[in-house]
Design a protein around this motif. Structure first.
Motif: not given
Length: 368
Positions: A32, A103, A107, A110, A314
């Protein structure tokens, strides 16, 4: 010998997998993209530590279990091989599950923290990098192919003197353990496989040189040096691999032609030396260079840049692992989790370069 080889592989695999989060760019966390202003986030640091700790623990358990079964003579050689493979795949499977979990968590964080939403997203490309590129020219990679072609010609000239049964596989002790009947194809099959692998290396080096250089928007000068160094070391690493493969395959071919070419000790030592050199070179490459040259130290000072971040791509990285972008002409791009390169699955040429040779090798092996 079999136990030692698998133990070396398991230890190496454990250390590399556990160290991966520390080998990557700080701006790429579990596949990411993270803005530079947020790379020191405590939560992300915790994710990395948990991943490394669990991977290391699983690997240590695997090492101890395999050592107990193998060194304790609990298993026959065939079962030692199977057990060693199971342990390695188990370590890879656990690390893959951990990667996917973190992951997803990265994500989510974020998005929750809205990182990068108030920053201007830019993409910086190095248009002058070709004049500074220190990657080996592809013609250098073609030189080992000339050696292989020479060995093919020599093998044909020695056809009548070769044994009726041709080795097709060698065990951990360096001795052949599978054979096929002699015919014009079987005597050069090993060299044909080598030639395909060498051709693949030429193609990878060629198209890697043509791939774009993406600089860090906030550290342009530093990232330029790191990127160029990364490409140089990658090129040398691939060339070393090509040379070692040529030596190993050539050695096996000459022992097939001339049974007295090497003794049993040499048959055992050379493959083991090949493995050790490859493992050491891979470790040196990974820990010295890092992802995109991120571990290469420079004395360059970048001007302080605020309010911008790298363009977030991404969307083109499926699960942070598979790059699919039909609009990107690059065939090879940097891995997001790991050190090295991966193909752009949106470009069909990439399939030809990697999957094509593998299919040819499979066909050659099937025809033996």
């Amino acid at each position: 010998m079999t136990v030692s080889i698998f133990l070396a592989n398991i230890v190496f695999l454990t250390l590399i997998q556990a160290a991966i989060p520390r080998l990557l760019k700080k701006s790429i966390v579990f596949g990411v993209t993270i803005p530079e202003v947020n790379v020191e986030d405590q939560k992300l640091s915790t994710y990395k530590k948990i991943y490394s700790a669990i991977t290391l623990l699983v690997g240590l358990i695997g090492i101890l279990l395999f050592a107990f079964l193998g060194l304790g003579k609990q298993l026959q050689e065939e079962k030692i091989v199977i057990t060693g493979l199971i342990v390695q795949f188990s370590i890879l499977f656990v690390s893959m599950i951990l990667y996917l979990y973190f992951h997803i968590q990265t994500t989510k964080r974020k998005r929750k923290m809205k990182w990068g939403e108030n920053l201007k997203k830019v993409r910086v490309a190095d248009l002058a990098r070709r004049s500074n590129d220190e990657m080996l020219p592809s013609i250098i990679f073609a030189l080992p192919m000339a050696i292989t072609i020479g060995l093919i010609v020599y093998t044909i000239s020695q056809y009548s003197a070769m044994p009726d049964m041709i080795p097709t596989h060698w065990g951990p002790n360096g001795q052949p353990d599978a054979f096929t009947e002699k015919n014009p194809f079987s005597v050069i099959a090993l060299l044909l496989i080598l030639l395909v692998m060498q051709g693949m290396m030429v193609a990878i080096n060629t198209f890697t040189k043509k791939s774009g250089v993406k600089l860090n928007a906030t550290k342009r000068n530093t990232s330029r040096i790191q990127q160029l160094s990364f490409r140089k070391y990658t090129s040398w690493f691939m060339f070393l691999t090509t040379i070692l493969l040529t030596i190993l395959f050539g050695f096996f071919q000459l022992t097939t032609i001339h049974g007295e070419f090497a003794g049993s000790m040499m048959m055992m030592v050379l493959p083991l030396a090949f493995l050790l050199v490859i493992l050491l070179a891979t470790a040196l490459y990974a820990f010295k260079v890092g992802q995109g040259g991120s571990r290469i130290r420079t004395e360059v000072i970048d001007e302080e840049t605020t309010g911008i971040t790298d363009l977030d791509d991404d969307q083109y990285w499926k699960a942070g692992v598979f790059y699919v972008n039909k609009n990107d002409p690059s065939i090879f791009v940097e891995k997001r989790f790991g050190v090295g390169w991966t193909i752009n699955f949106g470009n069909p040429i990439g399939y030809l370069i990697l999957i094509g040779p593998l299919l040819i090798i499979f066909v050659i092996s099937f025809l033996l």
